[in-house]
Design an enzyme around this catalytic site. Structure first.
Site, PDB file in Angstrom:
ATOM      1  N   THR A 204      -2.039  12.793 -90.895  1.00 41.62           N
ATOM      2  CA  THR A 204      -2.359  13.621 -89.728  1.00 41.62           C
ATOM      3  C   THR A 204      -1.087  13.812 -88.902  1.00 41.62           C
ATOM      4  O   THR A 204      -0.245  12.921 -88.858  1.00 41.62           O
ATOM      5  CB  THR A 204      -3.428  12.902 -88.876  1.00 41.62           C
ATOM      6  OG1 THR A 204      -4.644  12.890 -89.614  1.00 41.62           O
ATOM      7  CG2 THR A 204      -3.651  13.580 -87.528  1.00 41.62           C
ATOM      8  N   VAL A 233     -16.576  15.440 -88.804  1.00 38.65           N
ATOM      9  CA  VAL A 233     -15.442  15.793 -87.951  1.00 38.65           C
ATOM     10  C   VAL A 233     -14.907  14.500 -87.335  1.00 38.65           C
ATOM     11  O   VAL A 233     -15.686  13.654 -86.870  1.00 38.65           O
ATOM     12  CB  VAL A 233     -15.886  16.777 -86.833  1.00 38.65           C
ATOM     13  CG1 VAL A 233     -14.759  16.994 -85.837  1.00 38.65           C
ATOM     14  CG2 VAL A 233     -16.322  18.113 -87.428  1.00 38.65           C
ATOM     15  N   ASP A 235     -11.626  12.487 -84.909  1.00 30.28           N
ATOM     16  CA  ASP A 235     -11.195  12.488 -83.507  1.00 30.28           C
ATOM     17  C   ASP A 235     -10.190  13.596 -83.184  1.00 30.28           C
ATOM     18  O   ASP A 235     -10.057  13.998 -82.017  1.00 30.28           O
ATOM     19  CB  ASP A 235     -10.532  11.147 -83.160  1.00 30.28           C
ATOM     20  CG  ASP A 235      -9.313  10.893 -84.046  1.00 30.28           C
ATOM     21  OD1 ASP A 235      -9.414  11.102 -85.270  1.00 30.28           O
ATOM     22  OD2 ASP A 235      -8.258  10.502 -83.518  1.00 30.28           O
ATOM     23  N   THR A 255      -3.764   9.021 -84.441  1.00 29.75           N
ATOM     24  CA  THR A 255      -4.013   9.104 -85.883  1.00 29.75           C
ATOM     25  C   THR A 255      -4.619   7.796 -86.366  1.00 29.75           C
ATOM     26  O   THR A 255      -4.253   6.724 -85.886  1.00 29.75           O
ATOM     27  CB  THR A 255      -2.719   9.412 -86.654  1.00 29.75           C
ATOM     28  OG1 THR A 255      -3.024   9.435 -88.058  1.00 29.75           O
ATOM     29  CG2 THR A 255      -1.621   8.397 -86.397  1.00 29.75           C
ATOM     30  N   GLY A 258     -10.850   8.035 -87.438  1.00 29.61           N
ATOM     31  CA  GLY A 258     -11.351   8.909 -86.380  1.00 29.61           C
ATOM     32  C   GLY A 258     -12.600   8.408 -85.674  1.00 29.61           C
ATOM     33  O   GLY A 258     -12.740   8.552 -84.458  1.00 29.61           O
TER      34      GLY A 258
HETATM   35  N1  ASP Z   1      -7.840  10.688 -87.343  1.00 25.59           N
HETATM   36  C1  ASP Z   1      -8.037  11.541 -88.491  1.00 25.59           C
HETATM   37  C2  ASP Z   1      -9.525  11.720 -88.703  1.00 25.59           C
HETATM   38  O1  ASP Z   1     -10.260  10.768 -88.534  1.00 25.59           O
HETATM   39  C3  ASP Z   1      -7.443  10.999 -89.739  1.00 25.59           C
HETATM   40  C4  ASP Z   1      -6.061  10.425 -89.627  1.00 25.59           C
HETATM   41  O2  ASP Z   1      -5.474  10.423 -88.572  1.00 25.59           O
HETATM   42  O3  ASP Z   1      -5.543   9.936 -90.638  1.00 25.59           O
HETATM   43  O4  ASP Z   1      -9.943  12.780 -89.081  1.00 25.59           O
END
Ligand code: ASP
Length: 337
Positions: A204, A233, A235, A255, A258
């Site tokens: 991310t 979906v 965060d 990141t 989420g």
């Molecule tokens: N935070 C992102 C999600 O949960 C994934 C990530 O940051 O790796 O969609």
């Protein structure tokens, strides 16, 4: 006559002062700074070839230098964040835009958000499948609608109306991500008890910038989690969870897992600790990462306060990250130092 000259002189000086203050508003020589991340997770030097590490270092440097130059030339933090994230979305190295991870059904569903710390205006999109640069669309949601978050087909219809670039799903496909989802599906098939395997994720992207007007902007863009299902979906498009910006405190991009970031309202919590408890950005960000660890979540954040102080805590083995502060020199870090 004397009075008239005096009156005219005062009028000219007043006009001059008015013009000067309007053209160069207060705080226009604020320190500038930028901080970025390219995802957190199990990122170990032992698993990385020097070539791959270099590719990451170069792309992170290119992305943040682009944003920094915008700031240096008097541009806004909003423009810097958008341009920086676009470069990472266009790179197959990151889980955002091209190179996004696959869902259980073999599609790519992208999320992004952006926030303006001056006005507290924000825009976000979730579950879009054909938007080349979701961060651009998130900004348009903020600027052209009275909504904050648009999803799926509706968001794509809005994109078409705005003349935003749409691409076929194949555009997002990279062999690395395709193999990743195939491996997981194989494992799930082999062991039905392993339904819904959640793989190690990283990639991310996010950026926070502070411009010479003292305005902070923050943005995040992602393909979400590999093997996600049912329109999940995370965060990243949720204001207050994955992204937040407020000129009086800080800007944040997150990141990691989420679901945990949503439950903790991570980005807003960092801002709140600064606002209500007068914590420094470093203490506030670390406090919230400690809460995340306690709850069982993994990941990291980047945060930048109104004075240009930077925090980048994480509880994984690595996080792709970088910053340029008042020294003007780009710094890139990957592993836990
Ligand atoms: N935070 C992102 C999600 O949960 C994934 C990530 O940051 O790796 O969609």
């Amino acid at each position: 006559m004397k009075h008239r000259i005096l009156f005219l002189s005062i009028a000219v000086v007043t006009l001059f002062l008015c013009f000067t203050f309007q053209a160069y508003p207060q705080g226009s020589n604020h320190k500038i700074a930028i901080v970025i991340h390219g995802g957190a997770g199990t990122i170990l030097k032992s698993n990385m070839t020097p070539e791959t590490e270099n590719q990451y270092r170069e792309k992170l440097t290119e992305a943040m230098s682009t944003g920094y130059n915008i700031l240096k030339n008097g541009g806004t933090s909003m423009d810097a964040v958008e341009a920086t994230i676009k470069i990472m979305e266009d790179s197959p190295l990151f889980n955002a835009g091209k190179g996004a991870v696959f869902t259980h059904e073999g599609t790519n569903e992208l999320d992004a958000s952006i926030m303006d710390g001056k006005t507290l205006k924000a825009g976000a999109v979730a579950g879009v499948k054909r938007i080349k640069n979701p961060i651009n669309l998130a900004r348009l949601v903020m600027e052209k609608t009275w909504h904050v978050l648009l999803t799926g087909e509706g968001a794509e219809k809005f994109a078409q109306e705005q003349g935003v670039e749409l691409v076929p799903q194949e555009y997002f496909k990279t062999e690395r991500r395709w193999k990743q989802i195939q491996d997981i599906l194989e494992k799930e098939k082999a062991d039905s008890a392993k339904q819904g395997i959640v793989p190690e994720k990283h990639g991310t992207v996010g950026c926070v910038a502070l411009d010479k007007f003292g305005n902070i902007a923050a943005g995040t863009s992602t393909g979400g989690m590999t093997n996600k299902r049912f329109g999940r979906v995370g965060d990243s498009p949720i204001i207050g969870a994955g992204t937040y910006a407020n000129n009086s405190t800080c800007g944040v991009s997150c990141t990691g897992d989420g679901e945990y970031f949503i439950r903790l309202g991570v980005a807003k919590d960092i801002s709140d600790l600064m606002e209500y408890k007068s914590m420094s950005v470093k203490d506030a960000a670390q406090t919230v990462i400690d809460k995340l660890t306690k709850l069982g979540g993994t990941g990291g954040v980047i945060a930048l306060d109104k004075d240009g102080n930077i925090a980048m805590p994480f509880n994984t083995s690595g996080m792709y990250r970088g910053y340029i502060n008042k020294n003007g020199k780009p710094v890139v870090e990957i592993y836990k130092e």
